[in-house]
Design a protein around this motif. Structure first.
Motif, mmCIF file in Angstrom:
data_model
loop_
_atom_site.group_PDB
_atom_site.id
_atom_site.type_symbol
_atom_site.label_atom_id
_atom_site.label_comp_id
_atom_site.label_asym_id
_atom_site.label_seq_id
_atom_site.Cartn_x
_atom_site.Cartn_y
_atom_site.Cartn_z
ATOM 1 N N MET A 1 -20.128 23.463 58.107
ATOM 2 C CA MET A 1 -18.816 23.952 57.742
ATOM 3 C C MET A 1 -18.301 24.822 58.885
ATOM 4 O O MET A 1 -19.041 25.628 59.427
ATOM 5 N N GLU A 5 -14.080 28.682 57.722
ATOM 6 C CA GLU A 5 -14.200 28.456 56.289
ATOM 7 C C GLU A 5 -15.351 29.261 55.688
ATOM 8 O O GLU A 5 -15.430 29.423 54.481
ATOM 9 N N GLN A 77 -22.717 22.423 45.028
ATOM 10 C CA GLN A 77 -22.633 21.094 45.614
ATOM 11 C C GLN A 77 -23.416 20.160 44.690
ATOM 12 O O GLN A 77 -24.433 20.550 44.109
ATOM 13 N N MET A 97 -13.441 18.781 45.029
ATOM 14 C CA MET A 97 -13.776 18.825 46.452
ATOM 15 C C MET A 97 -13.503 20.218 47.010
ATOM 16 O O MET A 97 -12.489 20.835 46.693
ATOM 17 N N ASP A 98 -14.440 20.697 47.818
ATOM 18 C CA ASP A 98 -14.272 21.954 48.541
ATOM 19 C C ASP A 98 -14.821 21.717 49.937
ATOM 20 O O ASP A 98 -15.989 21.332 50.085
ATOM 21 N N ALA A 99 -13.994 21.910 50.939
ATOM 22 C CA ALA A 99 -14.373 21.676 52.339
ATOM 23 C C ALA A 99 -14.920 20.264 52.538
ATOM 24 O O ALA A 99 -15.856 20.041 53.306
ATOM 25 N N GLY A 100 -14.352 19.317 51.803
ATOM 26 C CA GLY A 100 -14.760 17.917 51.946
ATOM 27 C C GLY A 100 -16.072 17.567 51.263
ATOM 28 O O GLY A 100 -16.604 16.481 51.469
ATOM 29 N N ILE A 101 -16.614 18.474 50.437
ATOM 30 C CA ILE A 101 -17.896 18.264 49.758
ATOM 31 C C ILE A 101 -17.668 18.336 48.251
ATOM 32 O O ILE A 101 -17.036 19.280 47.765
#
Length: 110
Positions: A1, A5, A77, A97-101
């Motif tokens: 990350m 972020e 996650q 989704m958070d930061a693409g995860i």
């Protein structure tokens, strides 16, 4: 990350837990926000599976309990859900989704 972020304005108000090895190197970390959220849980790869994450999570949960929080909440996650479930956290809501995860909210009530 990306670093931008990882750091935010809430860090100064959080209780931070850091586990160090015998040489003073950080093995893992986590933080407890004033609203009872646990976040930024991370254990360095060489230390995963050795109980470091459990110790960090337990320390943050104990701190929340001692200050009178009724519960703690975290955004897990998806691959980490079994870890948190073993510590009594219960999933709720939909995946997001958070930061693409992909993540899921998990809660533990004292």
């Amino acid at each position: 990350m990306p670093l931008e972020e990882e750091l935010d304005a809430r860090d100064a108000q959080c209780l931070h837990a850091i586990a160090y090895d015998a040489d003073g190197q950080a093995m893992g970390t986590g933080r407890l926000l004033p609203d009872g959220h646990i976040g930024r849980m991370a254990v360095r790869k060489p230390w995963r599976g050795q109980g470091v994450g459990s110790l960090l999570l337990g320390a943050l949960m104990d701190a929340a309990r001692r200050r009178g929080d009724a519960e703690v909440v975290l955004d897990a996650q998806l691959h980490a859900r079994p870890f948190y479930a073993r510590h009594g956290f219960v999933e709720e809501g939909e995946t997001f989704m958070d930061a693409g995860i992909p993540h899921r909210v998990m809660r533990f009530r004292f």
